[in-house]
Design a protein around this motif. Sequence first.
Motif, PDB file in Angstrom:
ATOM      1  N   TYR A 252     -30.542  96.189  43.467  1.00  0.00           N
ATOM      2  CA  TYR A 252     -31.864  96.501  44.016  1.00  0.00           C
ATOM      3  C   TYR A 252     -31.957  96.063  45.478  1.00  0.00           C
ATOM      4  CZ  TYR A 252     -33.138  97.042  39.122  1.00  0.00           C
ATOM      5  OH  TYR A 252     -33.199  97.453  37.815  1.00  0.00           O
ATOM      6  N   ASN A 253     -32.918  96.689  46.189  1.00  0.00           N
ATOM      7  CA  ASN A 253     -33.198  96.376  47.590  1.00  0.00           C
ATOM      8  C   ASN A 253     -32.026  96.751  48.494  1.00  0.00           C
ATOM      9  OD1 ASN A 253     -34.927  95.543  49.626  1.00  0.00           O
ATOM     10  ND2 ASN A 253     -34.252  93.416  49.552  1.00  0.00           N
TER      11      ASN A 253
ATOM     12  N   PRO B 236     -30.852  99.119  51.265  1.00  0.00           N
ATOM     13  CA  PRO B 236     -31.324 100.071  52.281  1.00  0.00           C
ATOM     14  C   PRO B 236     -30.544 101.386  52.202  1.00  0.00           C
ATOM     15  CG  PRO B 236     -30.893  97.914  53.239  1.00  0.00           C
ATOM     16  CD  PRO B 236     -30.368  97.877  51.832  1.00  0.00           C
TER      17      PRO B 236
ATOM     18  N   SER C   1     -32.959 101.535  46.496  1.00  0.00           N
ATOM     19  CA  SER C   1     -33.773 100.867  47.513  1.00  0.00           C
ATOM     20  C   SER C   1     -35.001 100.200  46.897  1.00  0.00           C
ATOM     21  CB  SER C   1     -34.225 101.872  48.584  1.00  0.00           C
ATOM     22  OG  SER C   1     -35.017 102.885  47.990  1.00  0.00           O
ATOM     23  N   THR C   2     -35.274 100.468  45.619  1.00  0.00           N
ATOM     24  CA  THR C   2     -36.374  99.783  44.948  1.00  0.00           C
ATOM     25  C   THR C   2     -36.177  98.285  45.141  1.00  0.00           C
ATOM     26  OG1 THR C   2     -36.605 101.588  43.351  1.00  0.00           O
ATOM     27  CG2 THR C   2     -37.532  99.438  42.725  1.00  0.00           C
ATOM     28  N   LYS C   3     -37.220  97.591  45.571  1.00  0.00           N
ATOM     29  CA  LYS C   3     -37.095  96.200  46.015  1.00  0.00           C
ATOM     30  C   LYS C   3     -36.631  95.237  44.934  1.00  0.00           C
ATOM     31  CE  LYS C   3     -38.535  96.749  50.250  1.00  0.00           C
ATOM     32  NZ  LYS C   3     -37.540  96.833  51.279  1.00  0.00           N
ATOM     33  N   ASP C   4     -37.100  95.411  43.710  1.00  0.00           N
ATOM     34  CA  ASP C   4     -36.785  94.426  42.674  1.00  0.00           C
ATOM     35  C   ASP C   4     -36.877  95.087  41.306  1.00  0.00           C
ATOM     36  OD1 ASP C   4     -36.211  92.004  41.451  1.00  0.00           O
ATOM     37  OD2 ASP C   4     -37.998  90.975  42.187  1.00  0.00           O
TER      38      ASP C   4
ATOM     39  N   GLU D 100     -31.144  90.794  53.787  1.00  0.00           N
ATOM     40  CA  GLU D 100     -32.020  91.220  52.709  1.00  0.00           C
ATOM     41  C   GLU D 100     -31.623  90.517  51.400  1.00  0.00           C
ATOM     42  OE1 GLU D 100     -28.715  94.337  52.866  1.00  0.00           O
ATOM     43  OE2 GLU D 100     -29.785  93.074  54.259  1.00  0.00           O
ATOM     44  N   ASP D 101     -32.580  90.359  50.528  1.00  0.00           N
ATOM     45  CA  ASP D 101     -32.366  89.703  49.236  1.00  0.00           C
ATOM     46  C   ASP D 101     -31.965  90.784  48.233  1.00  0.00           C
ATOM     47  OD1 ASP D 101     -32.303  87.666  47.359  1.00  0.00           O
ATOM     48  OD2 ASP D 101     -34.448  87.827  46.906  1.00  0.00           O
ATOM     49  N   ILE D 102     -30.673  90.894  47.942  1.00  0.00           N
ATOM     50  CA  ILE D 102     -30.167  91.895  47.005  1.00  0.00           C
ATOM     51  C   ILE D 102     -30.195  91.288  45.606  1.00  0.00           C
ATOM     52  CG2 ILE D 102     -28.167  93.259  46.302  1.00  0.00           C
ATOM     53  CD1 ILE D 102     -27.368  93.348  49.275  1.00  0.00           C
ATOM     54  N   LYS D 103     -30.893  91.955  44.713  1.00  0.00           N
ATOM     55  CA  LYS D 103     -30.964  91.501  43.327  1.00  0.00           C
ATOM     56  C   LYS D 103     -30.145  92.445  42.464  1.00  0.00           C
ATOM     57  CE  LYS D 103     -35.097  89.018  44.023  1.00  0.00           C
ATOM     58  NZ  LYS D 103     -36.485  89.016  44.057  1.00  0.00           N
TER      59      LYS D 103
END
Length: 173
Positions: free
Chosen positions: A43-44, A46, A84-87, A128-131
């Motif tokens: 997730y997240n 770009p 690209s969905t943040k979380d 960026e915080d990749i989950k």
Amino acid sequence: MKKYMIFVVSILFLAGCGFNKQETTKNIFLIPEGFEGSIFTFYNMPDEPALKKEDGYTVIPVKEKTLKELENTEISQYGVYLTSTKDMIYGVVNDKYYYVDKNGNRKEINDQCISLGSNGAFNGKNGEDIKYSVIQVTSSSCGPSFKENGRNDFNAQVNHVGKYYYQQLGMKK
């Protein structure tokens, strides 16, 4: 007066139940037909597409890939989806899993053939915080033991694939 108190207590109880509603994950995993192994969702990311919705569920269309480091082994094929969905959504797991054939037809996968893995995060190259989340799927080792523990070879695969993506996507030290 007693009836009034019972009525008030009942209303407060029912109202309280509404506030304690648990979140559910509600994902649909679309997995290539016949695939067995580990599946990563990152997730997240770009420049990757956002996850789409279907009947209130988030759809994760898994892509099958080969890890060069594991070529010529039983665990070279893994599944992945970058979005690209943040979380991810956290909560009680209420996911659905389907094998999808080349024509887009779905066949539901028995829950004894799915093993929930780990969730994690790391800093990406741009800070960026990749989950990520990991699951395992099988069609040949289904049962309570697989559901609870996965398979040892798939667990080794998770380590190799996780390391690969950390090196590709993670912040350089």
